[in-house]
Design a protein around this motif. Sequence first.
Motif, PDB file in Angstrom:
ATOM      1  N   ARG A 118      -7.151   7.794  -5.639  1.00 64.72           N
ATOM      2  CA  ARG A 118      -7.009   8.340  -4.290  1.00 64.72           C
ATOM      3  C   ARG A 118      -5.994   7.527  -3.492  1.00 64.72           C
ATOM      4  O   ARG A 118      -5.731   6.385  -3.796  1.00 64.72           O
ATOM      5  CB  ARG A 118      -8.343   8.276  -3.552  1.00 64.72           C
ATOM      6  CG  ARG A 118      -9.377   9.186  -4.114  1.00 64.72           C
ATOM      7  CD  ARG A 118     -10.676   9.105  -3.319  1.00 64.72           C
ATOM      8  NE  ARG A 118     -11.595  10.118  -3.769  1.00 64.72           N
ATOM      9  CZ  ARG A 118     -12.338  10.031  -4.854  1.00 64.72           C
ATOM     10  NH1 ARG A 118     -12.280   8.967  -5.598  1.00 64.72           N
ATOM     11  NH2 ARG A 118     -13.155  11.006  -5.200  1.00 64.72           N
ATOM     12  N   CYS A 119      -5.497   8.155  -2.453  1.00 61.59           N
ATOM     13  CA  CYS A 119      -4.640   7.454  -1.494  1.00 61.59           C
ATOM     14  C   CYS A 119      -5.507   7.004  -0.323  1.00 61.59           C
ATOM     15  O   CYS A 119      -6.491   7.668  -0.013  1.00 61.59           O
ATOM     16  CB  CYS A 119      -3.542   8.391  -0.987  1.00 61.59           C
ATOM     17  SG  CYS A 119      -2.304   8.782  -2.237  1.00 61.59           S
ATOM     18  N   PRO A 120      -5.181   5.944   0.338  1.00 63.80           N
ATOM     19  CA  PRO A 120      -4.037   5.081   0.047  1.00 63.80           C
ATOM     20  C   PRO A 120      -4.262   4.286  -1.244  1.00 63.80           C
ATOM     21  O   PRO A 120      -5.382   3.938  -1.586  1.00 63.80           O
ATOM     22  CB  PRO A 120      -3.953   4.168   1.262  1.00 63.80           C
ATOM     23  CG  PRO A 120      -5.338   4.136   1.819  1.00 63.80           C
ATOM     24  CD  PRO A 120      -5.949   5.466   1.490  1.00 63.80           C
ATOM     25  N   ILE A 121      -3.158   4.010  -1.943  1.00 63.11           N
ATOM     26  CA  ILE A 121      -3.206   3.225  -3.171  1.00 63.11           C
ATOM     27  C   ILE A 121      -2.948   1.775  -2.779  1.00 63.11           C
ATOM     28  O   ILE A 121      -1.878   1.431  -2.278  1.00 63.11           O
ATOM     29  CB  ILE A 121      -2.163   3.732  -4.186  1.00 63.11           C
ATOM     30  CG1 ILE A 121      -2.452   5.205  -4.530  1.00 63.11           C
ATOM     31  CG2 ILE A 121      -2.148   2.849  -5.435  1.00 63.11           C
ATOM     32  CD1 ILE A 121      -1.382   5.888  -5.344  1.00 63.11           C
ATOM     33  N   ARG A 145       0.871   5.031   0.937  1.00 65.05           N
ATOM     34  CA  ARG A 145       0.116   5.874   1.875  1.00 65.05           C
ATOM     35  C   ARG A 145       0.560   7.326   1.796  1.00 65.05           C
ATOM     36  O   ARG A 145       1.465   7.672   1.046  1.00 65.05           O
ATOM     37  CB  ARG A 145       0.316   5.352   3.290  1.00 65.05           C
ATOM     38  CG  ARG A 145      -0.102   3.912   3.466  1.00 65.05           C
ATOM     39  CD  ARG A 145      -0.026   3.476   4.917  1.00 65.05           C
ATOM     40  NE  ARG A 145      -0.347   2.071   5.056  1.00 65.05           N
ATOM     41  CZ  ARG A 145      -1.575   1.567   5.027  1.00 65.05           C
ATOM     42  NH1 ARG A 145      -2.589   2.359   4.873  1.00 65.05           N
ATOM     43  NH2 ARG A 145      -1.776   0.272   5.157  1.00 65.05           N
ATOM     44  N   ASN A 146      -0.102   8.143   2.633  1.00 64.37           N
ATOM     45  CA  ASN A 146       0.306   9.545   2.757  1.00 64.37           C
ATOM     46  C   ASN A 146       1.805   9.617   3.017  1.00 64.37           C
ATOM     47  O   ASN A 146       2.360   8.754   3.678  1.00 64.37           O
ATOM     48  CB  ASN A 146      -0.456  10.221   3.894  1.00 64.37           C
ATOM     49  CG  ASN A 146      -1.903  10.456   3.529  1.00 64.37           C
ATOM     50  OD1 ASN A 146      -2.248  10.604   2.360  1.00 64.37           O
ATOM     51  ND2 ASN A 146      -2.760  10.486   4.532  1.00 64.37           N
ATOM     52  N   THR A 151       0.829  -1.199   0.000  1.00 66.58           N
ATOM     53  CA  THR A 151       0.000   0.000   0.000  1.00 66.58           C
ATOM     54  C   THR A 151       0.863   1.249   0.000  1.00 66.58           C
ATOM     55  O   THR A 151       1.834   1.347   0.755  1.00 66.58           O
ATOM     56  CB  THR A 151      -0.919   0.020   1.243  1.00 66.58           C
ATOM     57  OG1 THR A 151      -1.724  -1.168   1.226  1.00 66.58           O
ATOM     58  CG2 THR A 151      -1.815   1.247   1.253  1.00 66.58           C
ATOM     59  N   CYS A 157      -0.336  12.333  -2.606  1.00 61.86           N
ATOM     60  CA  CYS A 157      -1.710  12.134  -2.130  1.00 61.86           C
ATOM     61  C   CYS A 157      -2.446  13.464  -1.985  1.00 61.86           C
ATOM     62  O   CYS A 157      -3.611  13.580  -2.366  1.00 61.86           O
ATOM     63  CB  CYS A 157      -1.702  11.368  -0.813  1.00 61.86           C
ATOM     64  SG  CYS A 157      -1.078   9.676  -1.013  1.00 61.86           S
TER      65      CYS A 157
END
Length: 173
Positions: free
Chosen positions: A115-118, A57-58, A55, A87
């Motif tokens: 969008r995040c999380p990917i 994330r930010n 994943t 993000c």
Amino acid sequence: MLLLLLLLLLFCESFTMRSRFTNTSAECSKEFCSSIRGWLTAKGELNLDIQLNRTLRNGLRTTITLLQLIDGKERYQTLFSYDMDTCKTLRELLQSSLMKVWLRNVFKYGNLAERCPIQPASYNVRNFQLENHSIPAYLPAGSYRLHDTNYYGKPKGRHRRSVATFILDIKFY
């Protein structure tokens, strides 16, 4: 890669030049991907397959640099370079109605995350091309390189963790 494709469209204005992708390369850290492959069609359209295993994330950052080939040799001159919070940029672009239209244009060529999380998944882009009327009006005909680097860490820090790098060579004529 998403931001790379988006910036190609964002800096575009109505103009009569045409474009063709002439080369591409893609690399992804084994920490994040099990495979990545980029290739061009005979028409110069971009294809990309990514198997993301972790994943995103930010905190993910993207640096996009546009370079112009000088004198037809392997020397490039940097025209601009932007470093951004990936993000945050996606969130802000999805809130702007005009930007949302451009993002939708990028998304129509594949199943890239919006969008995040990917999340871990197989992502792809198929037959992506710049439309003939969408060449940046301020760029003269010639050869260019777009370099997209995705990473965690500080923009100028020594301890950056690489996620993925994409390079696209483009000819405007």
